[in-house]
Design a protein around this motif. Structure first.
Motif, PDB file in Angstrom:
ATOM      1  N   UNK A 119       0.830  -1.208   0.000  1.00  0.00           N
ATOM      2  CA  UNK A 119       0.000   0.000   0.000  1.00  0.00           C
ATOM      3  C   UNK A 119       0.862   1.255   0.000  1.00  0.00           C
ATOM      4  N   UNK A 120       2.175   1.052   0.111  1.00  0.00           N
ATOM      5  CA  UNK A 120       3.109   2.175   0.202  1.00  0.00           C
ATOM      6  C   UNK A 120       3.971   2.218  -1.055  1.00  0.00           C
ATOM      7  N   UNK A 121       3.495   2.978  -2.035  1.00  0.00           N
ATOM      8  CA  UNK A 121       4.163   3.031  -3.336  1.00  0.00           C
ATOM      9  C   UNK A 121       4.592   4.467  -3.604  1.00  0.00           C
ATOM     10  N   UNK A 122       5.823   4.617  -4.051  1.00  0.00           N
ATOM     11  CA  UNK A 122       6.380   5.939  -4.335  1.00  0.00           C
ATOM     12  C   UNK A 122       6.870   5.990  -5.778  1.00  0.00           C
ATOM     13  N   UNK A 159       0.060  10.486 -12.426  1.00  0.00           N
ATOM     14  CA  UNK A 159      -0.277   9.126 -11.973  1.00  0.00           C
ATOM     15  C   UNK A 159      -0.205   9.055 -10.447  1.00  0.00           C
ATOM     16  N   UNK A 160       0.813   9.688  -9.877  1.00  0.00           N
ATOM     17  CA  UNK A 160       0.943   9.706  -8.407  1.00  0.00           C
ATOM     18  C   UNK A 160      -0.271  10.390  -7.772  1.00  0.00           C
ATOM     19  N   UNK A 161      -0.675  11.526  -8.341  1.00  0.00           N
ATOM     20  CA  UNK A 161      -1.821  12.267  -7.797  1.00  0.00           C
ATOM     21  C   UNK A 161      -3.126  11.491  -7.958  1.00  0.00           C
ATOM     22  N   UNK A 166       2.888   8.283  -3.222  1.00  0.00           N
ATOM     23  CA  UNK A 166       3.950   9.234  -2.903  1.00  0.00           C
ATOM     24  C   UNK A 166       4.668   9.670  -4.171  1.00  0.00           C
ATOM     25  N   UNK A 167       5.150  10.904  -4.195  1.00  0.00           N
ATOM     26  CA  UNK A 167       5.920  11.405  -5.341  1.00  0.00           C
ATOM     27  C   UNK A 167       7.192  12.036  -4.797  1.00  0.00           C
TER      28      UNK A 167
END
Length: 209
Positions: A119-122, A159-161, A166-167
């Motif tokens: 669930x934690x993708x940057x 895509x991050x937004x 995270x970005x």
């Protein structure tokens, strides 16, 4: 019980740490930092895997990502960092290696794959290139422009937004002093540049220590 969390860093030679003979690149600095914190007895154990491959683009990423994710899957949780674009946007033999629309699809697919494990993708921004090679074909036969860096970074940012990811904006951090933070090839950071990247990323991994 202390948790063991894995951090998987997917990327190209900038993730791998090419041209940094001192620190081994930003991911290796983070690896040492996390290990030091663990040995000091602070919190959970965060084991970081540098999965950067020189020259790789998002086409290569999609081929290996499912295998890499399943091979390094911690029951306590995973962080996934996706850092691509510098090779995708390059023009080689008169043609862009991975065109913007395909790049967008590939990053979205990579995010979907990562979601099965984390669930934690940057998503990580592409660095600016030096003025000396902006629009110039280099010895590898690749041509890059800062204009295209902007186009591909916007895709990553969107895509991050859209996916609440995270970005990590290394591009903005580099833009003003890029000529002193990049190595002689104009693409890869030097030791100072990699050190700055690690400083920006440390607060992110701190949350999991």
């Amino acid at each position: 019980m202390k948790k063991i969390v894995y951090g998987l860093f997917f990327g190209d030679s900038i993730t791998y740490g090419e041209y940094d003979g001192v620190f081994g690149g930003w991911v290796d600095i983070l690896k040492r930092y996390a290990l030091q914190k663990f040995h000091e007895g602070n919190g959970d154990e965060l084991i970081l895997f540098n999965l950067g491959i020189g020259g790789e683009n998002t086409e290569g990423l999609l081929k290996r990502m499912p295998h890499e994710l399943s091979a390094r899957n911690s029951v306590d949780g995973n962080l996934v960092f996706i850092s691509y674009g510098a090779n995708d946007l390059a023009v080689k033999e008169g043609k862009q290696v991975v065109e913007p629309e395909q790049f967008k699809n590939n990053i979205q697919t990579a995010v979907q794959l990562a979601r099965q494990f984390s669930n934690d993708i940057y998503l990580v921004s592409i660095l600016p290139i030096s003025q000396t090679i902006d629009g110039v074909m280099v010895s590898s036969g690749k041509l890059r422009t800062n204009e295209e860096v902007g186009v591909y970074n916007q895709i990553i940012k969107n895509i991050a937004a859209d996916n609440a990811l995270g970005y990590i904006d290394f591009h903005t951090a580099f833009i003003e002093d890029k000529e002193i933070l990049l190595s002689a090839d104009g693409v890869h950071p030097n030791e100072k540049g990699y050190g700055m990247m690690a400083e920006i990323a440390i607060p992110i991994i701190e949350k999991y220590l």
